[in-house]
Motif scaffolding. Structure first.
Motif, short mmCIF file in Angstrom:
data_model
loop_
_atom_site.label_atom_id
_atom_site.label_comp_id
_atom_site.label_asym_id
_atom_site.label_seq_id
_atom_site.Cartn_x
_atom_site.Cartn_y
_atom_site.Cartn_z
N ARG A 27 19.10 -4.36 3.04
CA ARG A 27 18.76 -3.25 1.74
C ARG A 27 16.89 -3.30 1.84
O ARG A 27 16.67 -2.14 1.00
CB ARG A 27 18.81 -3.94 0.49
CG ARG A 27 18.29 -4.44 -0.89
CD ARG A 27 18.10 -2.70 -1.63
NE ARG A 27 17.51 -2.51 -2.48
CZ ARG A 27 17.46 -1.45 -3.24
NH1 ARG A 27 17.93 -0.40 -2.43
NH2 ARG A 27 16.98 -0.94 -4.38
N GLU A 30 15.86 -0.11 4.12
CA GLU A 30 15.67 0.87 2.45
C GLU A 30 14.69 1.38 2.01
O GLU A 30 14.08 2.36 1.26
CB GLU A 30 17.32 0.66 1.32
CG GLU A 30 18.87 1.26 1.82
CD GLU A 30 20.28 0.51 1.24
OE1 GLU A 30 21.05 1.33 1.61
OE2 GLU A 30 19.11 0.27 0.23
N LEU A 31 14.14 -0.08 1.17
CA LEU A 31 13.22 -0.48 0.08
C LEU A 31 11.32 0.17 1.30
O LEU A 31 10.93 0.23 0.24
CB LEU A 31 13.37 -1.67 -0.18
CG LEU A 31 14.49 -1.79 -1.53
CD1 LEU A 31 13.61 -3.60 -1.85
CD2 LEU A 31 14.14 -1.23 -2.88
N LYS A 35 8.65 0.95 -1.11
CA LYS A 35 7.52 0.36 -1.52
C LYS A 35 6.29 1.64 -0.64
O LYS A 35 5.29 1.21 -1.07
CB LYS A 35 7.68 -0.86 -1.17
CG LYS A 35 8.94 -0.85 -2.09
CD LYS A 35 8.26 -1.38 -3.46
CE LYS A 35 7.59 -2.82 -3.29
NZ LYS A 35 7.41 -3.29 -4.64
N THR A 116 13.77 -8.31 -3.05
CA THR A 116 14.02 -6.72 -2.99
C THR A 116 13.40 -6.26 -4.24
O THR A 116 13.19 -5.08 -5.00
CB THR A 116 15.59 -6.71 -2.98
OG1 THR A 116 16.01 -7.25 -4.53
CG2 THR A 116 16.42 -7.14 -1.54
N ASP A 118 15.20 -7.27 -7.50
CA ASP A 118 16.48 -7.66 -7.90
C ASP A 118 17.26 -8.12 -7.52
O ASP A 118 16.72 -8.58 -6.68
CB ASP A 118 17.29 -5.89 -7.19
CG ASP A 118 17.01 -4.59 -7.79
OD1 ASP A 118 15.93 -4.56 -8.80
OD2 ASP A 118 16.70 -3.90 -6.20
N TRP A 429 6.71 -8.71 3.35
CA TRP A 429 6.33 -7.05 2.78
C TRP A 429 5.04 -6.87 3.63
O TRP A 429 4.67 -5.90 3.32
CB TRP A 429 6.27 -7.79 1.21
CG TRP A 429 7.71 -7.31 0.98
CD1 TRP A 429 8.55 -8.37 0.56
CD2 TRP A 429 8.29 -6.28 0.48
NE1 TRP A 429 9.74 -7.56 -0.17
CE2 TRP A 429 9.24 -6.45 0.41
CE3 TRP A 429 7.69 -4.84 1.46
CZ2 TRP A 429 10.60 -4.41 -0.20
CZ3 TRP A 429 8.29 -3.82 1.28
CH2 TRP A 429 9.86 -3.35 0.64
#
Length: 459
Positions: A27, A30-31, A35, A116, A118, A429
């Protein structure tokens, strides 16, 4: 699985990295480009905008209300308290996964959210949980290191040293030293180190506790339990209520924006590309400071001293007098007020509600409830106090004390296990965003005089 050699550990982790990755890393892959594009757009549109002005008082006074950090996982608002990925404490409690028959959010689910934005599905939650169980094994070399630490050492010193010892297995450090990684890949190896650190830290912390306080009588992990429940089990606390207490504690302390000492220190050291072990060891050292991580111990000591001096069944009037006496002595009321918050800390409310559900007829818990009603009106009469309301520390230590943990010095280790969640999510991040090394400027008294004094040069 008990791994007994370093080479076997490294082979296992290479297998995990090369073959399975896990749903969270999938995931994240994908992000990350999404971002990254969003951040580029934000900088393009708003890069020249002024965030805030800084006064000399702020520069000297700990940079309070100076907004100079980019930290995307959580935000602290003076009125509403902490939000993690824009969700407040009651929402986290409602929507995150819980243990069977439990009411408290599970940290594995929270970490997915922090990474994420989410809430995880049941499959995603279970995948993180299983991955941490696989990564969490401590090899015999690490166990021997912990058990060799002098028992006279502070438990936070032990934790910091063990994190540095574990740095030998840093995947980021290995590939960076070999010149086998480029900047766009940094986050992937930070991710691997962060996941290993998070998987291991409850076991490390529990082993430190049993070594220092329980004559080295080690309790093996129970992989049928969740991350926090297993931590409670390895500490030696097996009642469901205690596990629930730790589940909630580890979740609500996980992050508190980027400006607090532990989060900022971890972020700062990580910005120099120090791997997660080095970075969080530094953050742990900051958390050990009396003005940051020891506050709940100070609250507990103050309450116990109050009971010793005033006895049982303390009246509201006696509490008021005790508070005023404490202030006249030049001391603060521990657990009340906050550098940012101007209302009751939602984390305090969370713990107060937990105590109301689970704890009856405990004089110390009852005293916390009584102080919540008595102390704020007293503090409101003192003009210089901006926030008379309780923060999370006004209750957290009392809960640990109630359930039998009387080793005050260890309370900060529990805090450190929790705060690792937010710090690791941010480190991942920060590398994914390609944030640069942090390097603010500083000023001297002479600079201040020359710039603002009567004899300043007029241009």
């Amino acid at each position: 699985m008990q791994v007994n050699s370093r080479s076997a550990v490294q082979m296992f982790y290479r297998s995990v990295y090369n073959n399975t990755h896990g749903l969270l890393k999938k995931r994240m892959r994908e992000l990350v480009p999404v971002k990254q594009a969003l951040l580029r757009d934000v900088r393009k549109r708003y890069g020249a905008k002024e965030v805030c002005k800084v006064t000399v008082d702020q520069a000297i006074g700990g940079m309070r209300n100076v907004f100079g950090l980019f930290y995307d996982a959580s935000l602290l608002d003076a009125k509403t308290g902490i939000t993690m990925r824009d969700y407040n404490i009651p929402e986290l409690q409602e929507y995150l996964q819980k243990a069977e028959n439990g009411h408290e959010p599970l940290p594995e689910a929270l970490f997915w959210l922090l990474c994420t934005g989410d809430f995880p599905s049941e499959q995603e939650f279970a995948d993180v949980q299983q991955e941490w169980k696989q990564r969490g094994q401590l090899d015999s070399e690490t166990q021997k290191f912990i058990l060799s630490l002098p028992k006279a050492a502070h438990p936070m010193t032990m934790l910091s040293q063990t994190l540095l010892f574990l740095q030998k297995d840093s995947q980021f450090q290995q590939v960076y030293d070999q010149g086998k990684v480029s900047k766009p890949q940094y986050w992937e190896y930070f991710y691997e180190d962060a996941m290993d650190l998070l998987a291991k830290i409850p076991r490390v912390a529990a082993l430190i506790y049993r070594h220092k306080y329980k004559n080295g009588e080690i309790i093996s992990a129970d992989d049928n339990l969740d991350w926090a429940g297993n931590y409670a089990h390895m500490l030696g606390y097996n009642k469901f209520e205690v596990r629930e207490c730790l589940r909630g504690y580890l979740s609500i302390h996980a992050d508190h924006e980027g400006g607090n000492v532990s989060a900022h220190t971890t972020h700062l050291v990580g910005s120099a590309l120090a791997d997660p072990y080095l970075s969080y060891s530094a953050g742990v050292n900051g958390l050990a400071g009396p003005l940051h991580g020891l506050a709940n111990q100070e609250v507990l000591k103050w309450l116990l001293e109050m009971r010793e001096e005033l006895g049982e069944n303390i009246s509201n009037e006696k509490i008021q007098d005790y508070v005023l006496t404490t202030i006249r002595e030049g001391k603060v009321i521990p657990g009340y007020g906050h550098a940012v918050l101007r209302y009751t800390d939602p984390r305090f409310i969370h713990q107060k509600d937990f105590a109301a559900r689970h704890i009856k007829d405990d004089p110390l818990v009852d005293l916390v409830r009584q102080c919540y009603h008595v102390i704020p009106p007293v503090l409101k009469t003192i003009g210089k106090i901006q926030n008379p309301w309780p923060n999370v520390d006004a209750h957290s230590g009392v809960l640990l004390y109630h359930y039998g943990m009387r080793e005050f010095q260890y309370y900060t280790v529990v805090f450190a296990v929790s705060r690792a969640l937010g710090c690791m999510a941010n480190l991942i991040w920060s590398r994914a965003f390609g944030l640069p090394i942090e390097r603010p400027g500083s000023i001297t008294m002479r600079w201040i005089e020359e710039k603002f004094g009567e004899n300043q040069n007029i241009k």
